[in-house]
Design a protein around this motif. Structure first.
Motif, PDB file in Angstrom:
ATOM      1  N   GLU A 158      78.263  44.859  33.856  1.00 43.84           N
ATOM      2  CA  GLU A 158      79.165  46.017  33.746  1.00 43.84           C
ATOM      3  C   GLU A 158      80.418  45.867  34.595  1.00 43.84           C
ATOM      4  O   GLU A 158      81.307  46.736  34.560  1.00 43.84           O
ATOM      5  CB  GLU A 158      78.440  47.309  34.129  1.00 43.84           C
ATOM      6  CG  GLU A 158      77.971  47.369  35.577  1.00 43.84           C
ATOM      7  CD  GLU A 158      76.574  46.833  35.791  1.00 43.84           C
ATOM      8  OE1 GLU A 158      75.930  47.247  36.771  1.00 43.84           O
ATOM      9  OE2 GLU A 158      76.127  45.995  34.983  1.00 43.84           O
ATOM     10  N   ASP A 159      80.545  44.796  35.347  1.00 46.52           N
ATOM     11  CA  ASP A 159      81.704  44.613  36.225  1.00 46.52           C
ATOM     12  C   ASP A 159      82.948  44.228  35.431  1.00 46.52           C
ATOM     13  O   ASP A 159      82.877  43.401  34.518  1.00 46.52           O
ATOM     14  CB  ASP A 159      81.432  43.523  37.263  1.00 46.52           C
ATOM     15  CG  ASP A 159      80.433  43.951  38.319  1.00 46.52           C
ATOM     16  OD1 ASP A 159      80.250  45.158  38.501  1.00 46.52           O
ATOM     17  OD2 ASP A 159      79.841  43.058  38.961  1.00 46.52           O
ATOM     18  N   ASP A 160      84.084  44.830  35.800  1.00 43.55           N
ATOM     19  CA  ASP A 160      85.367  44.363  35.289  1.00 43.55           C
ATOM     20  C   ASP A 160      86.164  43.785  36.457  1.00 43.55           C
ATOM     21  O   ASP A 160      85.678  43.734  37.590  1.00 43.55           O
ATOM     22  CB  ASP A 160      86.137  45.472  34.554  1.00 43.55           C
ATOM     23  CG  ASP A 160      86.454  46.681  35.433  1.00 43.55           C
ATOM     24  OD1 ASP A 160      86.472  46.539  36.680  1.00 43.55           O
ATOM     25  OD2 ASP A 160      86.690  47.767  34.889  1.00 43.55           O
ATOM     26  N   SER A 161      87.387  43.351  36.199  1.00 43.60           N
ATOM     27  CA  SER A 161      88.137  42.657  37.247  1.00 43.60           C
ATOM     28  C   SER A 161      88.502  43.580  38.407  1.00 43.60           C
ATOM     29  O   SER A 161      88.623  43.115  39.549  1.00 43.60           O
ATOM     30  CB  SER A 161      89.405  42.011  36.671  1.00 43.60           C
ATOM     31  OG  SER A 161      90.257  42.978  36.105  1.00 43.60           O
ATOM     32  N   GLN A 162      88.670  44.881  38.162  1.00 44.63           N
ATOM     33  CA  GLN A 162      88.978  45.798  39.256  1.00 44.63           C
ATOM     34  C   GLN A 162      87.782  45.938  40.195  1.00 44.63           C
ATOM     35  O   GLN A 162      87.935  45.936  41.422  1.00 44.63           O
ATOM     36  CB  GLN A 162      89.385  47.171  38.719  1.00 44.63           C
ATOM     37  CG  GLN A 162      89.842  48.150  39.788  1.00 44.63           C
ATOM     38  CD  GLN A 162      91.066  47.670  40.534  1.00 44.63           C
ATOM     39  OE1 GLN A 162      92.108  47.428  39.940  1.00 44.63           O
ATOM     40  NE2 GLN A 162      90.969  47.516  41.844  1.00 44.63           N
TER      41      GLN A 162
END
Length: 318
Positions: A158-162
């Motif tokens: 679920e991680d994005d770059s932010q």
């Protein structure tokens, strides 16, 4: 340990705060000049400058770090070390040679992987399951210096770059302090990088965000996650740019056409891809705010069979 800190962006702030709270003597902070930002082009100070001024630190903002006056001034500061984190300029050999020890850089990847301008984004775009931070002794190459310490950080589904940006900035602050401690205690020695294993993390462009629906749903989802918040992954809907903020994947049936809507509900818009389905759950139409699919569908007719526009590479859509 007399230190000058060089940093500019939000990623640089946790390291600066950690140095301020440490036992080390922070002589000055060097950051980029104030720049106009946003639609109104209002001149704003870099995040690092704001924090430095709050604590009464001396702030320098040279246009170019190669200026002779800056190098001469640094030579007079009797520096033990310079710590550089997301500063935004290449440092020349004259400046690198000023400190008694050396210049240390914090890089947001597990070097030698992902040298370059966008090390946080590319591991996510490429579907990697881990990334990390590395401290290294700076040289005149692009992230080619000898490695001091590394810290691995897992990339969750679920991680994005932010999210990864924020995690790495905190882990990086801890790693910088650990590295300085190891150097002062004599328990840490630089080790050369394995250059044949190096990979590159090129600068992001707007064009990278265009979604090609003939790719697999998992690859498109990694693109969406890796390009948040900028430039964003996008398609076109009746000639307007449509950014996809969040999406999930599912299996597909034979004969599904890439870029065509297969199912619509308050849960998501299911779109065919080259392999699997992409289920869009949050999106943003050009000129509007980001919103969940349920809100987006109110007043907009999106039915099974709807086809998202293709981008021709010159800004036109068909």
């Amino acid at each position: 340990m007399r230190i000058v800190y060089m940093g500019t962006s939000n990623f640089s702030v946790p390291v600066l705060k950690a140095l301020i709270d440490s036992e080390y003597e922070l002589i000055a902070v060097v950051t980029q000049p104030d720049r106009p930002k946003g639609r109104g082009q209002v001149v704003q100070a870099p995040p690092v400058k704001k924090v430095a001024l709050q604590t009464g630190l001396r702030v320098l903002q040279p246009e170019k770090t190669g200026q002779l006056e800056l190098i001469q001034e640094f030579r007079g500061l009797r520096l033990d070390m310079m710590v550089v984190v997301a500063y935004g300029q290449i440092l020349n050999r004259e400046l690198l040679d000023v400190p008694k020890r050396f210049c240390m850089n914090l890089h947001a990847s597990l070097l030698p992987k992902y040298r370059g301008a966008a090390p946080i984004n590319w591991p996510i775009i490429n579907g990697d399951r881990e990334t990390g931070v590395t401290t290294m002794r700076m040289d005149t190459g692009l992230d080619t210096g000898d490695i001091l310490l590394k810290k691995t950080v897992p990339i969750r589904d679920e991680d994005d770059s932010q999210i990864i940006h924020d995690k790495l900035s905190i882990e990086g602050a801890n790693l910088v302090l650990e590295t300085i401690a190891g150097l002062t205690q004599g328990t840490l020695s630089p080790e050369p990088q394995n250059h044949p294993e190096a990979t590159h993390a090129p600068k992001l462009t707007k064009e990278l965000g265009f979604i090609r629906w003939d790719q697999s749903s998992s690859k498109i989802r990694n693109q969406i996650r890796g390009l948040r918040p900028w430039p964003g992954a996008y398609t076109f809907m009746t000639g307007k740019k449509l950014e996809i903020i969040k999406a999930k994947t599912s299996s597909s049936q034979n004969g599904e056409e890439p870029g065509v809507v297969l199912r619509v509900s308050d849960y998501g818009i299911e779109i065919g891809t080259g392999e699997g389905r992409l289920i869009v759950t949050e999106l943003k139409l050009e000129g509007r705010r980001a919103m969940p699919v349920k809100n987006f569908l109110q007043g907009r007719l999106v039915e099974p069979g709807f086809r998202f526009d293709n981008w021709n590479g010159d800004g036109s859509v068909t």
